[in-house]
Design a protein around this motif. Structure first.
Motif, PDB file in Angstrom:
ATOM      1  N   UNK A  78       0.815  -1.215   0.000  1.00 55.01           N
ATOM      2  CA  UNK A  78       0.000   0.000   0.000  1.00 55.01           C
ATOM      3  C   UNK A  78       0.843   1.257   0.000  1.00 55.01           C
ATOM      4  N   UNK A  79       1.927   1.235   0.756  1.00 54.62           N
ATOM      5  CA  UNK A  79       2.827   2.388   0.811  1.00 54.62           C
ATOM      6  C   UNK A  79       3.427   2.672  -0.560  1.00 54.62           C
ATOM      7  N   UNK A  80       3.876   1.634  -1.244  1.00 56.93           N
ATOM      8  CA  UNK A  80       4.451   1.821  -2.583  1.00 56.93           C
ATOM      9  C   UNK A  80       3.379   2.379  -3.529  1.00 56.93           C
ATOM     10  N   UNK A  81       2.174   1.849  -3.453  1.00 54.89           N
ATOM     11  CA  UNK A  81       1.092   2.335  -4.315  1.00 54.89           C
ATOM     12  C   UNK A  81       0.809   3.808  -4.033  1.00 54.89           C
ATOM     13  N   UNK A  82       0.643   4.156  -2.758  1.00 49.66           N
ATOM     14  CA  UNK A  82       0.302   5.535  -2.393  1.00 49.66           C
ATOM     15  C   UNK A  82       1.407   6.507  -2.796  1.00 49.66           C
ATOM     16  N   UNK A  83       2.650   6.072  -2.704  1.00 50.46           N
ATOM     17  CA  UNK A  83       3.770   6.972  -3.013  1.00 50.46           C
ATOM     18  C   UNK A  83       4.097   7.052  -4.501  1.00 50.46           C
ATOM     19  N   UNK A  84       3.600   6.111  -5.305  1.00 53.11           N
ATOM     20  CA  UNK A  84       4.007   6.110  -6.719  1.00 53.11           C
ATOM     21  C   UNK A  84       2.850   6.180  -7.716  1.00 53.11           C
ATOM     22  N   UNK A  85       1.638   5.902  -7.296  1.00 49.93           N
ATOM     23  CA  UNK A  85       0.493   5.951  -8.211  1.00 49.93           C
ATOM     24  C   UNK A  85      -0.265   7.257  -7.963  1.00 49.93           C
ATOM     25  N   UNK A  86      -0.304   8.140  -8.953  1.00 50.00           N
ATOM     26  CA  UNK A  86      -0.985   9.427  -8.774  1.00 50.00           C
ATOM     27  C   UNK A  86      -2.443   9.238  -8.343  1.00 50.00           C
ATOM     28  N   UNK A  87      -2.826   9.980  -7.309  1.00 54.52           N
ATOM     29  CA  UNK A  87      -4.199   9.959  -6.820  1.00 54.52           C
ATOM     30  C   UNK A  87      -4.511   8.859  -5.816  1.00 54.52           C
ATOM     31  N   UNK A  88      -3.587   7.943  -5.572  1.00 50.23           N
ATOM     32  CA  UNK A  88      -3.810   6.866  -4.604  1.00 50.23           C
ATOM     33  C   UNK A  88      -3.631   7.417  -3.190  1.00 50.23           C
ATOM     34  N   UNK A  95     -14.455  -0.421   9.739  1.00 53.45           N
ATOM     35  CA  UNK A  95     -14.038  -1.559  10.571  1.00 53.45           C
ATOM     36  C   UNK A  95     -12.583  -1.441  11.020  1.00 53.45           C
ATOM     37  N   UNK A  96     -11.915  -0.324  10.673  1.00 50.33           N
ATOM     38  CA  UNK A  96     -10.539  -0.085  11.090  1.00 50.33           C
ATOM     39  C   UNK A  96      -9.487  -0.598  10.130  1.00 50.33           C
ATOM     40  N   UNK A  97      -9.895  -1.254   9.064  1.00 49.54           N
ATOM     41  CA  UNK A  97      -8.959  -1.825   8.089  1.00 49.54           C
ATOM     42  C   UNK A  97      -8.414  -0.725   7.170  1.00 49.54           C
ATOM     43  N   UNK A  98      -7.077  -0.593   7.069  1.00 49.10           N
ATOM     44  CA  UNK A  98      -6.527   0.369   6.113  1.00 49.10           C
ATOM     45  C   UNK A  98      -6.618  -0.206   4.696  1.00 49.10           C
ATOM     46  N   UNK A  99      -7.069   0.625   3.779  1.00 43.26           N
ATOM     47  CA  UNK A  99      -7.177   0.234   2.374  1.00 43.26           C
ATOM     48  C   UNK A  99      -6.610   1.362   1.525  1.00 43.26           C
ATOM     49  N   UNK A 100      -6.281   1.037   0.291  1.00 43.28           N
ATOM     50  CA  UNK A 100      -5.812   2.047  -0.649  1.00 43.28           C
ATOM     51  C   UNK A 100      -6.947   2.339  -1.615  1.00 43.28           C
ATOM     52  N   UNK A 101      -7.224   3.623  -1.791  1.00 44.49           N
ATOM     53  CA  UNK A 101      -8.258   4.047  -2.733  1.00 44.49           C
ATOM     54  C   UNK A 101      -7.600   4.832  -3.852  1.00 44.49           C
ATOM     55  N   UNK A 102      -7.939   4.430  -5.088  1.00 45.59           N
ATOM     56  CA  UNK A 102      -7.410   5.136  -6.257  1.00 45.59           C
ATOM     57  C   UNK A 102      -8.314   6.309  -6.595  1.00 45.59           C
ATOM     58  N   UNK A 103      -7.826   7.202  -7.418  1.00 40.87           N
ATOM     59  CA  UNK A 103      -8.619   8.366  -7.810  1.00 40.87           C
ATOM     60  C   UNK A 103      -9.903   7.949  -8.536  1.00 40.87           C
ATOM     61  N   UNK A 104      -9.907   6.759  -9.130  1.00 36.74           N
ATOM     62  CA  UNK A 104     -11.101   6.250  -9.803  1.00 36.74           C
ATOM     63  C   UNK A 104     -12.180   5.809  -8.816  1.00 36.74           C
ATOM     64  N   UNK A 105     -11.798   5.700  -7.514  1.00 38.66           N
ATOM     65  CA  UNK A 105     -12.726   5.236  -6.493  1.00 38.66           C
ATOM     66  C   UNK A 105     -12.544   3.757  -6.170  1.00 38.66           C
ATOM     67  N   UNK A 106     -11.766   3.072  -6.982  1.00 34.33           N
ATOM     68  CA  UNK A 106     -11.517   1.653  -6.742  1.00 34.33           C
ATOM     69  C   UNK A 106     -10.711   1.489  -5.454  1.00 34.33           C
ATOM     70  N   UNK A 107     -11.098   0.477  -4.657  1.00 39.81           N
ATOM     71  CA  UNK A 107     -10.493   0.261  -3.352  1.00 39.81           C
ATOM     72  C   UNK A 107      -9.757  -1.075  -3.322  1.00 39.81           C
ATOM     73  N   UNK A 108      -8.575  -1.090  -2.675  1.00 44.38           N
ATOM     74  CA  UNK A 108      -7.774  -2.306  -2.578  1.00 44.38           C
ATOM     75  C   UNK A 108      -7.481  -2.624  -1.123  1.00 44.38           C
ATOM     76  N   UNK A 109      -7.834  -3.836  -0.710  1.00 43.45           N
ATOM     77  CA  UNK A 109      -7.508  -4.310   0.626  1.00 43.45           C
ATOM     78  C   UNK A 109      -6.110  -4.915   0.547  1.00 43.45           C
ATOM     79  N   UNK A 110      -5.120  -4.057   0.661  1.00 40.84           N
ATOM     80  CA  UNK A 110      -3.736  -4.485   0.486  1.00 40.84           C
ATOM     81  C   UNK A 110      -3.269  -5.409   1.608  1.00 40.84           C
ATOM     82  N   UNK A 111      -3.843  -5.274   2.793  1.00 44.66           N
ATOM     83  CA  UNK A 111      -3.447  -6.140   3.908  1.00 44.66           C
ATOM     84  C   UNK A 111      -3.856  -7.583   3.619  1.00 44.66           C
ATOM     85  N   UNK A 112      -5.050  -7.782   3.095  1.00 42.69           N
ATOM     86  CA  UNK A 112      -5.484  -9.138   2.724  1.00 42.69           C
ATOM     87  C   UNK A 112      -4.543  -9.708   1.659  1.00 42.69           C
TER      88      UNK A 112
END
Length: 135
Positions: A78-88, A95-112
């Motif tokens: 998730x850190x790599x995505x947030x730091x390198x993908x524009x808009x992430x 529920x307390x789970x950290x997820x990555x959301x892209x500018x398109x609105x798509x959500x990724x449960x990177x921990x899973x």
């Protein structure tokens, strides 16, 4: 209620400091330690995800390490995505789970995804990154 020693508290429930959360989630101490022992430098790049995919999975025999490492692997992805993908950005679900959301609105449960990688090595972290980066 204002209690001086608690400092300034946000009036809006559920609000958080995105930069502070990103720094906290980027720590991934166990993963960074395991990688360093194997000569892999985690520099928050896509190339470092490829290097992680090549590590010999010595952690799979230890259930406690496996779970912790899977969590760290997901947070690092998730850190790599947030730091390198524009808009992430990081978001914390209700529920307390950290997820990555892209500018398109798509959500990724990177921990899973990190847990799946730690258990079986598939899908590879670099493959997941490539799928997200092209979205």
């Amino acid at each position: 209620m204002k209690i001086p020693f608690l400092g300034h508290r946000s009036e809006k429930p559920g609000s958080f400091d995105p930069e502070g959360i990103a720094e906290l989630l980027a720590e991934c101490d166990l993963l960074r330690s395991q990688a360093a022992e194997s000569g892999v430098r985690l520099d928050d790049s896509a190339a470092s995800l490829e290097a992680l995919d090549q590590l010999v999975p010595r952690w799979r025999s230890d259930e406690e390490t496996l779970s912790w490492l899977g969590n760290d692997a997901g947070l690092y992805l998730g850190t790599v995505i947030v730091r390198t993908v524009p808009g992430a950005v990081w978001e914390i679900r209700d529920d307390g789970q950290p997820v990555v959301r892209l500018s398109s609105g798509r959500e990724f449960d990177v921990v899973a995804s990190g847990h799946e990688w730690a258990v079986s090595g598939a899908p590879e972290l670099s493959q997941l990154y490539a799928e997200v980066a092209e979205s």
